[in-house]
Design an enzyme around this catalytic site. Structure first.
Site, PDB file in Angstrom:
ATOM      1  N   ARG A 199     -38.199 -93.146  26.232  1.00 17.81           N
ATOM      2  CA  ARG A 199     -38.142 -91.767  25.619  1.00 17.81           C
ATOM      3  C   ARG A 199     -38.313 -90.551  26.832  1.00 17.81           C
ATOM      4  O   ARG A 199     -39.172 -89.712  26.782  1.00 17.81           O
ATOM      5  CB  ARG A 199     -39.258 -91.557  24.689  1.00 17.81           C
ATOM      6  CG  ARG A 199     -39.226 -92.387  23.494  1.00 17.81           C
ATOM      7  CD  ARG A 199     -37.915 -91.799  22.453  1.00 17.81           C
ATOM      8  NE  ARG A 199     -38.204 -92.396  21.054  1.00 17.81           N
ATOM      9  CZ  ARG A 199     -37.997 -93.551  20.834  1.00 17.81           C
ATOM     10  NH1 ARG A 199     -37.379 -94.525  21.662  1.00 17.81           N
ATOM     11  NH2 ARG A 199     -37.844 -94.167  19.388  1.00 17.81           N
ATOM     12  N   SER A 257     -41.124 -89.670  14.993  1.00 21.19           N
ATOM     13  CA  SER A 257     -42.310 -90.244  15.519  1.00 21.19           C
ATOM     14  C   SER A 257     -42.991 -89.085  16.078  1.00 21.19           C
ATOM     15  O   SER A 257     -42.527 -88.329  16.982  1.00 21.19           O
ATOM     16  CB  SER A 257     -42.175 -91.341  16.723  1.00 21.19           C
ATOM     17  OG  SER A 257     -41.549 -92.442  16.044  1.00 21.19           O
ATOM     18  N   GLU A 298     -44.731 -87.353  21.418  1.00 17.13           N
ATOM     19  CA  GLU A 298     -43.234 -87.586  21.702  1.00 17.13           C
ATOM     20  C   GLU A 298     -42.328 -86.384  21.317  1.00 17.13           C
ATOM     21  O   GLU A 298     -41.347 -85.955  22.006  1.00 17.13           O
ATOM     22  CB  GLU A 298     -42.711 -88.726  20.904  1.00 17.13           C
ATOM     23  CG  GLU A 298     -41.643 -89.324  21.487  1.00 17.13           C
ATOM     24  CD  GLU A 298     -40.703 -89.517  20.254  1.00 17.13           C
ATOM     25  OE1 GLU A 298     -39.296 -89.482  20.738  1.00 17.13           O
ATOM     26  OE2 GLU A 298     -40.457 -89.260  19.375  1.00 17.13           O
TER      27      GLU A 298
HETATM   28  N1  EPU Z   1     -46.885-100.128  12.057  1.00 14.16           N
HETATM   29  C1  EPU Z   1     -48.230 -99.972  11.357  1.00 14.16           C
HETATM   30  N2  EPU Z   1     -48.341 -98.821  10.337  1.00 14.16           N
HETATM   31  C2  EPU Z   1     -47.537 -98.062  10.024  1.00 14.16           C
HETATM   32  C3  EPU Z   1     -45.784 -98.593  10.844  1.00 14.16           C
HETATM   33  C4  EPU Z   1     -45.738 -99.391  11.584  1.00 14.16           C
HETATM   34  O1  EPU Z   1     -49.181-100.680  11.531  1.00 14.16           O
HETATM   35  O2  EPU Z   1     -47.553 -97.293   9.227  1.00 14.16           O
HETATM   36  C5  EPU Z   1     -47.161-101.167  13.042  1.00 14.16           C
HETATM   37  C6  EPU Z   1     -46.396-102.587  12.404  1.00 14.16           C
HETATM   38  O3  EPU Z   1     -47.117-103.521  13.195  1.00 14.16           O
HETATM   39  C7  EPU Z   1     -44.980-102.754  12.989  1.00 14.16           C
HETATM   40  C8  EPU Z   1     -45.155-101.747  14.147  1.00 14.16           C
HETATM   41  O4  EPU Z   1     -46.119-100.843  13.969  1.00 14.16           O
HETATM   42  O5  EPU Z   1     -44.693-103.874  13.045  1.00 14.16           O
HETATM   43  C9  EPU Z   1     -43.808-100.912  14.635  1.00 14.16           C
HETATM   44  O6  EPU Z   1     -43.440-100.118  13.483  1.00 14.16           O
HETATM   45  P1  EPU Z   1     -41.979 -99.596  13.504  1.00 14.16           P
HETATM   46  O7  EPU Z   1     -41.087-100.773  13.488  1.00 14.16           O
HETATM   47  O8  EPU Z   1     -41.885 -98.665  12.415  1.00 14.16           O
HETATM   48  O9  EPU Z   1     -41.547 -98.936  14.868  1.00 14.16           O
HETATM   49  P2  EPU Z   1     -42.488 -97.654  15.555  1.00 14.16           P
HETATM   50  O10 EPU Z   1     -43.127 -98.622  16.963  1.00 14.16           O
HETATM   51  O11 EPU Z   1     -43.700 -97.016  14.896  1.00 14.16           O
HETATM   52  C10 EPU Z   1     -40.591 -97.066  16.971  1.00 14.16           C
HETATM   53  C11 EPU Z   1     -39.827 -95.771  17.467  1.00 14.16           C
HETATM   54  C12 EPU Z   1     -39.052 -95.159  16.173  1.00 14.16           C
HETATM   55  C13 EPU Z   1     -38.080 -96.153  15.892  1.00 14.16           C
HETATM   56  C14 EPU Z   1     -38.678 -97.566  15.341  1.00 14.16           C
HETATM   57  C15 EPU Z   1     -37.723 -98.520  15.095  1.00 14.16           C
HETATM   58  C16 EPU Z   1     -41.419 -94.590  19.001  1.00 14.16           C
HETATM   59  C17 EPU Z   1     -42.293 -93.715  19.327  1.00 14.16           C
HETATM   60  N3  EPU Z   1     -40.975 -94.613  17.849  1.00 14.16           N
HETATM   61  O12 EPU Z   1     -41.627 -96.933  16.024  1.00 14.16           O
HETATM   62  O13 EPU Z   1     -38.312 -93.968  16.469  1.00 14.16           O
HETATM   63  O14 EPU Z   1     -37.261 -95.815  14.790  1.00 14.16           O
HETATM   64  O15 EPU Z   1     -39.583 -97.712  16.584  1.00 14.16           O
HETATM   65  O16 EPU Z   1     -37.211 -99.112  16.319  1.00 14.16           O
HETATM   66  O17 EPU Z   1     -40.726 -95.518  19.850  1.00 14.16           O
HETATM   67  C18 EPU Z   1     -38.393 -91.478  16.985  1.00 14.16           C
HETATM   68  O18 EPU Z   1     -38.669 -91.778  17.981  1.00 14.16           O
HETATM   69  O19 EPU Z   1     -38.787 -90.486  16.227  1.00 14.16           O
HETATM   70  C19 EPU Z   1     -38.603 -93.023  15.937  1.00 14.16           C
HETATM   71  C20 EPU Z   1     -38.689 -92.604  14.747  1.00 14.16           C
END
Ligand code: EPU
Length: 339
Positions: free
Chosen positions: A166, A238, A334
């Site tokens: 990012r 995010s 972010e």
């Molecule tokens: N999780 C939780 N609680 C929640 C949601 C997620 O515990 O409410 C944990 C779970 O263990 C899950 C892990 O977090 O397996 C990952 O969650 P998720 O797949 O939703 O991805 P993220 O790491 O929270 C990142 C990006 C998102 C992108 C998703 C999917 C960043 C800051 N965010 O989120 O990007 O859509 O991966 O690849 O890297 C954005 O940048 O605006 C954005 C939405």
């Protein structure tokens, strides 16, 4: 053609839906428009300025006392093509997902995992947007930009963009110094689909044949189920980045919380999930004044309707302090906060 307006509401120009005004709002359709505007209006050279894409990663805290530049630079054109790949130049003002949709329709691989990410093409290299195991930089060949100090044109090669998680030079050492006018992407005609991301694997299992279109549909379906639609509930995706932590800290946390998600990264550090930390600290679904933590994804802060930028920032600060006190990890926003 450029178009200058005074005292414009930014409510429809930021996905949080924060109701603030800008003193000046300048819409341009080309780099030349910006050059002619400043040559005819030299006093504006000293105004504070901000380049606004889709406004999907911004938090305005108050009225903007300066000039907002809104690039409406359109167009998608093929620069070169052979049997393996295609080079496409896309105007900064094009909607990112419209471009992804064109790529998928034409059978060009590379950006399908980034389906439905809001915003314009000009913001894509700035943030190096990423989702479901793919970052935009893997398809970016170069970036065309205009220097806002001396109005010379510059082509940034992929390496000169210094992409990171990012992150890019446009967010750091060159912040606010360039207007990105177009981005050149390299898409593949022969490609391997990336469905390594857990949630994607189970989703795609349900949509039948593995191909570009079904991968896009699977990504769209996951995003729609977890992420609030900004046209209905104000948000900026995010709010925080996923933090990198040392092996020592991750070892201690794993002893205490065996379920903590940890992903090994280059240089021996580990990435953990900000959403998991926030949820574990008890914030998922919690409201604060007119803001709230989304009930389906703890990394997203939403505007319940009438929130001010300050209220959203206050909630984010409460979360940051609490997560830091509980886990010893300081989350970094972010979202770009515009004070
Ligand atoms: N999780 C939780 N609680 C929640 C949601 C997620 O515990 O409410 C944990 C779970 O263990 C899950 C892990 O977090 O397996 C990952 O969650 P998720 O797949 O939703 O991805 P993220 O790491 O929270 C990142 C990006 C998102 C992108 C998703 C999917 C960043 C800051 N965010 O989120 O990007 O859509 O991966 O690849 O890297 C954005 O940048 O605006 C954005 C939405």
């Amino acid at each position: 053609m450029f178009d200058l307006s005074h005292n414009v509401s930014l409510k429809k120009y930021n996905s949080f839906g924060i109701n603030v005004n800008t003193r000046y709002f300048l819409s341009i359709q080309s780099e030349d428009d910006l050059v002619s505007f400043f040559s005819q209006n030299k006093t504006f050279l000293h105004e504070k300025r901000l380049i606004l894409g889709g406004g999907s990663n911004l938090l305005f805290l108050r009225d903007f006392q300066g000039l907002i530049v809104y690039p409406q630079i359109k167009g998608m054109k093929i620069i070169s093509e052979d049997e393996d790949s295609v080079e496409v130049e896309v105007g900064a003002g094009e909607i990112w997902d419209d471009f992804v949709s064109v790529c998928v329709e034409k059978g060009w691989g590379g950006v399908e995992n980034l389906s439905l990410i809001p915003g314009t093409v000009g913001a894509v290299p700035v943030q190096n947007i990423g989702a479901y195991g793919v970052e935009a930089e893997s398809s970016i060949l170069r970036v065309n930009a205009l220097n806002l100090q001396n109005f010379s044109r510059r082509i940034f090669t992929h390496d000169e963009c210094h992409f990171g998680y990012r992150n890019s030079c446009f967010k750091n050492q060159l912040k606010d110094m360039y207007l990105i006018s177009s981005v050149v992407f390299l898409l593949k005609k022969k490609f391997a689909l990336n469905f390594s991301y857990g949630a994607l694997q189970s989703e795609i299992g349900q949509s039948g044949e593995l191909n570009l279109k079904n991968l896009r549909l699977a990504v769209i379906s996951i995003r729609k189920s977890k992420l609030p639609d900004p046209s209905i509930i104000g948000n900026a995706g995010s709010f925080f980045k996923n933090p990198f932590i040392s092996p020592e800290i991750s070892g201690k946390l794993r002893d205490q919380y065996p379920q903590i998600p940890l992903y090994p990264c280059e240089g021996g550090v580990l990435k953990t999930s900000a959403a998991w930390l926030i949820e574990k600290a008890g914030w998922k679904g919690k409201s604060y004044k007119n803001a709230a933590v989304h009930d389906k994804q703890a990394l997203i802060i939403v505007n319940k309707g009438q929130a001010s930028g300050e209220e959203i920032l206050e909630l984010s600060e409460l979360i940051r302090r609490n997560v830091n006190a509980k886990f010893g990890i300081l989350l970094e926003p972010e979202v770009n906060i515009i004070g």
